[in-house]
Design an enzyme around this catalytic site. Sequence first.
Site, PDB file in Angstrom:
ATOM      1  N   ASP A  20       0.848  -0.999  -0.051  1.00  0.00           N
ATOM      2  CA  ASP A  20      -0.036   0.181   0.128  1.00  0.00           C
ATOM      3  C   ASP A  20       0.736   1.315   0.055  1.00  0.00           C
ATOM      4  O   ASP A  20       1.999   1.097   0.198  1.00  0.00           O
ATOM      5  CB  ASP A  20      -0.957   0.062   1.233  1.00  0.00           C
ATOM      6  CG  ASP A  20      -1.800   1.179   1.458  1.00  0.00           C
ATOM      7  OD1 ASP A  20      -2.445   1.691   0.256  1.00  0.00           O
ATOM      8  OD2 ASP A  20      -1.615   1.902   2.557  1.00  0.00           O
ATOM      9  N   LEU A  21       0.385   2.239  -0.461  1.00  0.00           N
ATOM     10  CA  LEU A  21       1.269   3.476  -0.440  1.00  0.00           C
ATOM     11  C   LEU A  21       1.069   4.590   0.756  1.00  0.00           C
ATOM     12  O   LEU A  21       1.935   4.621   1.752  1.00  0.00           O
ATOM     13  CB  LEU A  21       0.727   4.313  -1.894  1.00  0.00           C
ATOM     14  CG  LEU A  21       1.558   5.681  -1.811  1.00  0.00           C
ATOM     15  CD1 LEU A  21       3.173   5.477  -1.960  1.00  0.00           C
ATOM     16  CD2 LEU A  21       1.151   6.366  -2.968  1.00  0.00           C
ATOM     17  N   ASP A  22      -0.198   5.145   0.907  1.00  0.00           N
ATOM     18  CA  ASP A  22      -0.165   6.097   2.010  1.00  0.00           C
ATOM     19  C   ASP A  22      -0.543   5.261   3.281  1.00  0.00           C
ATOM     20  O   ASP A  22      -1.439   4.461   3.574  1.00  0.00           O
ATOM     21  CB  ASP A  22      -1.475   6.893   1.739  1.00  0.00           C
ATOM     22  CG  ASP A  22      -1.373   7.618   0.367  1.00  0.00           C
ATOM     23  OD1 ASP A  22      -0.567   8.439   0.145  1.00  0.00           O
ATOM     24  OD2 ASP A  22      -2.355   7.387  -0.726  1.00  0.00           O
ATOM     25  N   LYS A 151     -10.315  -1.867  -2.213  1.00  0.00           N
ATOM     26  CA  LYS A 151     -10.377  -2.749  -0.857  1.00  0.00           C
ATOM     27  C   LYS A 151     -11.569  -2.178  -0.136  1.00  0.00           C
ATOM     28  O   LYS A 151     -11.834  -0.968   0.051  1.00  0.00           O
ATOM     29  CB  LYS A 151      -8.889  -1.997  -0.169  1.00  0.00           C
ATOM     30  CG  LYS A 151      -7.743  -2.168  -0.857  1.00  0.00           C
ATOM     31  CD  LYS A 151      -6.355  -1.473  -0.331  1.00  0.00           C
ATOM     32  CE  LYS A 151      -5.309  -1.415  -1.355  1.00  0.00           C
ATOM     33  NZ  LYS A 151      -4.208  -0.837  -0.566  1.00  0.00           N
ATOM     34  N   ASP A 176      -1.493  -0.859   6.324  1.00  0.00           N
ATOM     35  CA  ASP A 176      -1.578  -0.011   7.340  1.00  0.00           C
ATOM     36  C   ASP A 176      -3.161  -0.194   7.735  1.00  0.00           C
ATOM     37  O   ASP A 176      -3.506   0.379   9.044  1.00  0.00           O
ATOM     38  CB  ASP A 176      -1.216   1.388   7.380  1.00  0.00           C
ATOM     39  CG  ASP A 176      -1.788   2.348   6.534  1.00  0.00           C
ATOM     40  OD1 ASP A 176      -2.496   3.347   6.951  1.00  0.00           O
ATOM     41  OD2 ASP A 176      -2.000   1.715   5.194  1.00  0.00           O
TER      42      ASP A 176
END
Length: 206
Positions: A20-22, A151, A176
């Site tokens: 995931d990125l953020d 998601k 996260d």
Amino acid sequence: MLTGDSLALPSGNFKAYLFDLDGTIADSMPAHFIAWTNTIREHGGTFPENLFYEWAGVPPVGVVKLLNERFGYTMDPEAVVADKEAQYLLGVSNIKPIASVLAHITAQYGKIPLAVVSGSPRENILKTLTALGILDRFAVLVGAEDYTKGKPDPEPFLKAAELLKIAPEDCLVFEDADAGIAAAKAAGMQWVRVPVILPGAGSPAL
């Protein structure tokens, strides 16, 4: 660069890492919250912080739809998301990486393929990774434009595995958010939770 605690990974001979990125690669959640709250305020609404973190991982258009449902707003999701992303990108150069995750990216780069699987638009992904100086580390980028169901549906992670030509059970997901972990489980992938770093918190929230 945030230091954070080292991440304990599940055992397994993984052939690809999906990130995931953020809030996972990038400590960008506070910046996203500011962009969201400013934008929603301009459109006549509010976005409580607890809901922002509860809905982490949901694609931006889905977030606006959820706000409309929860509070009876009639905001145009596409227009709100365009305004929000423009606000976020104004400060993207100030985003820092999360060191515990960056360490795994650095360790595995060139050994196994790496992918980013995000609810953010592709432009957001590209500019965030460029600001962090790690865009070249990833063989595949999957953003909000690349799937129909976000998601917690498994489609985003399954799309990444398909593009990498790696079986889902051979992929390890770094996430996260609860929605992202639910998506990884539904995709048949093992996962590692990245502690959420809340604004002003002395330590990550587990």
